[in-house]
Design an enzyme around this catalytic site. Structure first.
Site, short mmCIF file in Angstrom:
data_model
loop_
_atom_site.label_atom_id
_atom_site.label_comp_id
_atom_site.label_asym_id
_atom_site.label_seq_id
_atom_site.Cartn_x
_atom_site.Cartn_y
_atom_site.Cartn_z
N ARG A 62 -22.80 53.71 -15.31
CA ARG A 62 -22.47 53.05 -16.57
C ARG A 62 -21.05 53.37 -17.03
O ARG A 62 -20.57 52.79 -18.00
CB ARG A 62 -23.45 53.48 -17.67
N LYS A 63 -20.38 54.28 -16.35
CA LYS A 63 -19.06 54.72 -16.80
C LYS A 63 -17.96 53.85 -16.21
O LYS A 63 -18.14 53.14 -15.23
CB LYS A 63 -18.84 56.18 -16.41
N ILE A 64 -16.76 53.95 -16.81
CA ILE A 64 -15.65 53.10 -16.40
C ILE A 64 -15.21 53.40 -14.97
O ILE A 64 -14.81 52.51 -14.22
CB ILE A 64 -14.48 53.23 -17.39
#
Length: 338
Positions: free
Chosen positions: A162-164
């Site tokens: 879910r992280k960049i």
């Protein structure tokens, strides 16, 4: 990845150092140490600070449970502090009221990538209380021009999908403190001393991140600015489409740069909207969790801000490949529930 496989050195190799150098630069710190998850980063941070039984650590009442779990696992007491329901971040005034003689640290979360009011938190707690950043979703975010992940004594990053920037699973500890960096470096590798003969002064863990996964993260780190710009564009597109509806839209303080891990808004009819959009094939989710409503952390008093967020926050689909048509579809499906 092919280069790593051909080298035969799949872990503790050169790709680890390459990724660490890029992370240190992005967070404006001297040391970045990659580990196997964001939770591992948090665990190593509390271990490096020597926290344990008898110590209290302030954590926001609205966050992913890992923030409090690592405190409990070292035998310290997680003390829940309510959040500002508008920002969904830790309320510095309530943090000040929660400090006791046993308070050793605060784990402050930049939730969903929105930078916390760091200056207010610094003023709110005594000088001897260590500030640790849970910057799991804030890589690339800026607080008054300073990178999140480089504000506290220690910072903790996550590379969950879910992280960049993602390596599938992974994380990092950031710091300007060379001694703490050495403690983390040893602890992630069983406690083995990095130089000289084989020796273990303190028991450690296996929290290493493999070179294969570092190779996945490297090209993303090299275009971090572009990835953040794309997410910022999508966030702005949502805001344009949802303007005028009865919603609380996510934003950062003036002058700050949001890290945009997720696009989480608030609305009164959240549960109805959640059910309806999922039934329409739109993958929405609650924001995160009010820890005081979980069995492990109950009975810590009323948390109206966290309750508000727990009951009203909705995470919309959010990634770099969303099309205008998909943004239209999500926004139109949400509108009747506002």
């Amino acid at each position: 990845m092919a280069e790593v496989l051909e080298s035969g050195q799949l872990t503790m190799g050169p790709k680890v150092a390459e990724l660490e150098a890029l992370l240190a630069e992005a967070c404006a710190v001297e040391h970045a140490l990659v580990v196997s998850s964001g939770t591992a980063a948090l665990h190593l941070a509390v271990l490096a600070l020597g926290l344990g039984p008898g110590d209290e650590v302030l954590v926001p009442a609205y966050t992913f449970p890992a923030t409090a779990n690592v405190v409990a696992h070292v035998g310290a007491t997680p003390v829940l502090v309510d959040v500002d329901p508008r920002t969904m971040n830790l309320d510095p005034g309530r943090a000040a009221a929660a400090v006791t003689p046993r308070t050793r640290a605060v784990i402050a979360v930049h939730l969903f990538g929105r930078p916390l009011d760091w200056e207010a938190l610094l003023e709110a707690v005594p000088e001897g209380v260590v500030l640790v950043e849970d910057a799991a979703g804030a890589l690339g975010a800026l607080r008054r021009g300073r990178p999140c992940g480089g504000l506290g004594r220690l910072g903790c990053l996550s590379f969950h999908p879910r992280k960049i920037v993602t390596t599938g699973e992974g994380g990092a500890v950031t710091t300007n403190d060379a001694e703490l960096a050495d403690v983390v470096r040893r602890a992630r590798h069983h406690g083995i001393e990095p130089r000289g003969a084989f020796e273990i002064a303190r028991p450690g863990l296996n929290y290493r991140l493999s070179d294969i996964l570092c190779a996945v993260g490297l090209p993303q780190m090299r275009r971090l600015d572009a990835l953040l710009a794309e997410r910022s564009r999508i966030a702005a597109a949502y805001a344009e489409r949802l303007a005028g509806l009865d919603l609380v839209l996510p934003e950062a303080d003036e002058g700050d740069v949001h890290g945009w891990q997720a696009y989480v808004l608030q609305l009164e009819r959240r549960d109805e909207a959640l059910k309806a959009l999922r039934a329409d094939g739109i993958e929405v989710q609650v924001g995160t969790y009010g820890l005081h409503r979980l069995a492990a952390y109950r009975d810590q008093g009323p948390m109206p801000g966290a309750d508000r967020c727990h009951d009203h926050a909705l995470a919309l689909p959010f990634h770099g490949r969303l099309t205008d048509a998909e943004l239209d579809r999500v926004s139109e499906a949400l509108a009747p529930w506002t």
